[in-house]
Design an enzyme around this catalytic site. Sequence first.
Site, PDB file in Angstrom:
ATOM      1  N   TYR A  81       0.838  -1.197   0.000  1.00  0.00           N
ATOM      2  CA  TYR A  81       0.000   0.000   0.000  1.00  0.00           C
ATOM      3  C   TYR A  81       0.871   1.244   0.000  1.00  0.00           C
ATOM      4  CZ  TYR A  81      -5.030  -0.132  -0.037  1.00  0.00           C
ATOM      5  OH  TYR A  81      -6.316  -0.180  -0.459  1.00  0.00           O
ATOM      6  N   GLU A 119      -0.573   4.724  -0.396  1.00  0.00           N
ATOM      7  CA  GLU A 119      -1.419   5.923  -0.528  1.00  0.00           C
ATOM      8  C   GLU A 119      -0.633   7.192  -0.274  1.00  0.00           C
ATOM      9  OE1 GLU A 119      -4.812   4.207   1.809  1.00  0.00           O
ATOM     10  OE2 GLU A 119      -5.895   5.798   0.739  1.00  0.00           O
ATOM     11  N   ASP A 167      -6.415  14.563 -24.831  1.00  0.00           N
ATOM     12  CA  ASP A 167      -6.478  13.152 -24.435  1.00  0.00           C
ATOM     13  C   ASP A 167      -5.885  12.342 -25.590  1.00  0.00           C
ATOM     14  OD1 ASP A 167      -7.138  10.511 -24.023  1.00  0.00           O
ATOM     15  OD2 ASP A 167      -9.215  10.897 -23.419  1.00  0.00           O
ATOM     16  N   THR A 203      -3.866   6.990 -21.676  1.00  0.00           N
ATOM     17  CA  THR A 203      -3.809   5.644 -21.118  1.00  0.00           C
ATOM     18  C   THR A 203      -2.408   5.122 -21.420  1.00  0.00           C
ATOM     19  OG1 THR A 203      -4.650   4.780 -23.210  1.00  0.00           O
ATOM     20  CG2 THR A 203      -6.253   5.071 -21.446  1.00  0.00           C
ATOM     21  N   LYS A 257      -2.450   1.369 -24.471  1.00  0.00           N
ATOM     22  CA  LYS A 257      -2.811   1.347 -25.898  1.00  0.00           C
ATOM     23  C   LYS A 257      -1.519   1.432 -26.724  1.00  0.00           C
ATOM     24  CE  LYS A 257      -7.393   2.894 -24.711  1.00  0.00           C
ATOM     25  NZ  LYS A 257      -8.415   3.958 -24.701  1.00  0.00           N
ATOM     26  N   ARG A 259      -1.914  -1.640 -18.003  1.00  0.00           N
ATOM     27  CA  ARG A 259      -3.158  -0.870 -17.907  1.00  0.00           C
ATOM     28  C   ARG A 259      -2.940   0.226 -16.871  1.00  0.00           C
ATOM     29  NH1 ARG A 259      -6.385  -3.754 -21.148  1.00  0.00           N
ATOM     30  NH2 ARG A 259      -7.849  -2.037 -21.186  1.00  0.00           N
TER      31      ARG A 259
HETATM   32  C1  LIG Z   1      -9.411   4.337 -23.939  1.00  0.00           C
HETATM   33  C2  LIG Z   1      -9.692   5.769 -23.757  1.00  0.00           C
HETATM   34  C3  LIG Z   1     -10.034   6.300 -22.506  1.00  0.00           C
HETATM   35  C4  LIG Z   1     -10.360   5.470 -21.298  1.00  0.00           C
HETATM   36  O1  LIG Z   1      -9.455   4.569 -20.896  1.00  0.00           O
HETATM   37  P1  LIG Z   1      -9.859   3.339 -19.930  1.00  0.00           P
HETATM   38  O2  LIG Z   1      -8.522   2.865 -19.484  1.00  0.00           O
HETATM   39  O3  LIG Z   1     -10.614   2.371 -20.773  1.00  0.00           O
HETATM   40  O4  LIG Z   1     -10.674   3.881 -18.825  1.00  0.00           O
HETATM   41  C5  LIG Z   1     -10.185   7.674 -22.413  1.00  0.00           C
HETATM   42  N1  LIG Z   1     -10.023   8.457 -23.469  1.00  0.00           N
HETATM   43  C6  LIG Z   1      -9.730   7.976 -24.692  1.00  0.00           C
HETATM   44  C7  LIG Z   1      -9.577   8.919 -25.845  1.00  0.00           C
HETATM   45  C8  LIG Z   1      -9.561   6.620 -24.876  1.00  0.00           C
HETATM   46  O5  LIG Z   1      -9.295   6.144 -26.097  1.00  0.00           O
END
Ligand SMILES: *Cc1c(COP(=O)(O)O)cnc(C)c1O
Length: 439
Positions: free
Chosen positions: A45, A47, A191, A217, A220, A226
């Site tokens: 942990y 935090e 984003d 993220t 990806k 993750r």
């Molecule tokens: C995948 C994605 C998210 C969210 O990600 P999670 O890990 O699935 O919560 C947010 N914004 C965009 C543009 C994404 O492609």
Amino acid sequence: MSDPIFQLITEEEQRQIEKIGLIPSENHLPPQVASVLSSCLSSKYAEGYAGRRYYEGNQLIDQIELMAIGRLKELFQVPYVNVQPHSGSPANTAVQFALLNPGDTIMGLSLGSGGHLTHGHPKVTFSGKYFNSVQYHVNEEGRIDYDVLRALTIEYKPKLIIAGTTSYPFILDFAKFRDIADEVGAWLLADISHITALVIGGEHPSPVPYADVIMSTTHKTFRGPRGAFILATEQGLAKDPKLGAQIDKAIIPGLQGGPHNASIAGIAIAAQLAARPSFKIYAQQIKKNSLALAQSLIDNGLKLVGNGTENHLMVVDLTPYSVGLGTQVAFALDIAGIYANRNAIPNEPSSPFYPSGLRLGTPLVTTRGMKEAEMVKIGEWIAKVVEHVKGETLPTERLERRVFINAFKENVANDSYLQAIRQEVKAIASQFPLFQKDA
Ligand SMILES: *Cc1c(COP(=O)(O)O)cnc(C)c1O
């Protein structure tokens, strides 16, 4: 080893090896990253933040988190980084929590236009419920119309504009977004979840000179565990020197408890891999593969939204065959050994649940080491599958749809034509490891 969970994991690995994955938000993990995810770091942990934790025993965890932060600062040339968001959606929540008060106006691209739920989708998400959400949309060609966006911005005066997409085959013009945000003094959040590797590899313009806050993220195209990171830029901090502290506070105590330390170590490793020259080659190959796949689909008679792609993904428009064909095509492709996802097209004439498009992307196949020659072949297989099921028109009557789809699913499960393609796909796919060294 008698727990059936282990057997299912083995089968899932076999599925990933034998099939070809074209879901643009997925990737295969580098082994170095995979190895830290099951390490002892998960047991701890932590935090709080480095040097100010609520639990003892975090001296080494502190070092790991600081290394992840330092590497991302270096990679993106930004002054502030937070690596604690558990995933992309909580990261977006935290940014909105940090910058806004309930009821403030936000503007994001609608889900149907290729935006993300967390960008202000009305009614079903926190961002649509807690804020006054004004969504913008793509035009007939599937592109963001920056003049319309400017007009909406001047009319609604949002406090935050979000530039980011999950299903948009074109380049985002961050300079224009900045210019529009400045019309009303709005914050600009980029984003880049989908395009992180393209930005790092120079295959997509970087938002760093323009956005105030950047979110991505890490699982990806970035090819990490993750998770997610949040960056604040020089101009963001110049606007509000407390921006970093506000984001930190929004993550904890605002939204989350303990960080996922193993993921944070994985992010640190992925950041170091992303700083290597080979990562640039990987980013270039994602795009080369995307262009090759798009061309093959077009050569085989399929129509793409915007007639092509400028990044790692494309959306097939199936309306020349029939409205709402996406579900049938996605199911049939899965039987044929190719997994992708059904997707809305701009101005979707069917419904989001039974849409008329198919979204395809090349990060997974690029990580396996596939190149243009394989993309040509994949385009041919996809066209054959579409041709095979194109007569399976979705009923217009809402109540008949589920019955129709269930019957369709049962029928295609044993379709010999699709099974034959599956054997061809398996023969090629099995030649490529999930993670090709130096891919
Ligand atoms: C995948 C994605 C998210 C969210 O990600 P999670 O890990 O699935 O919560 C947010 N914004 C965009 C543009 C994404 O492609």
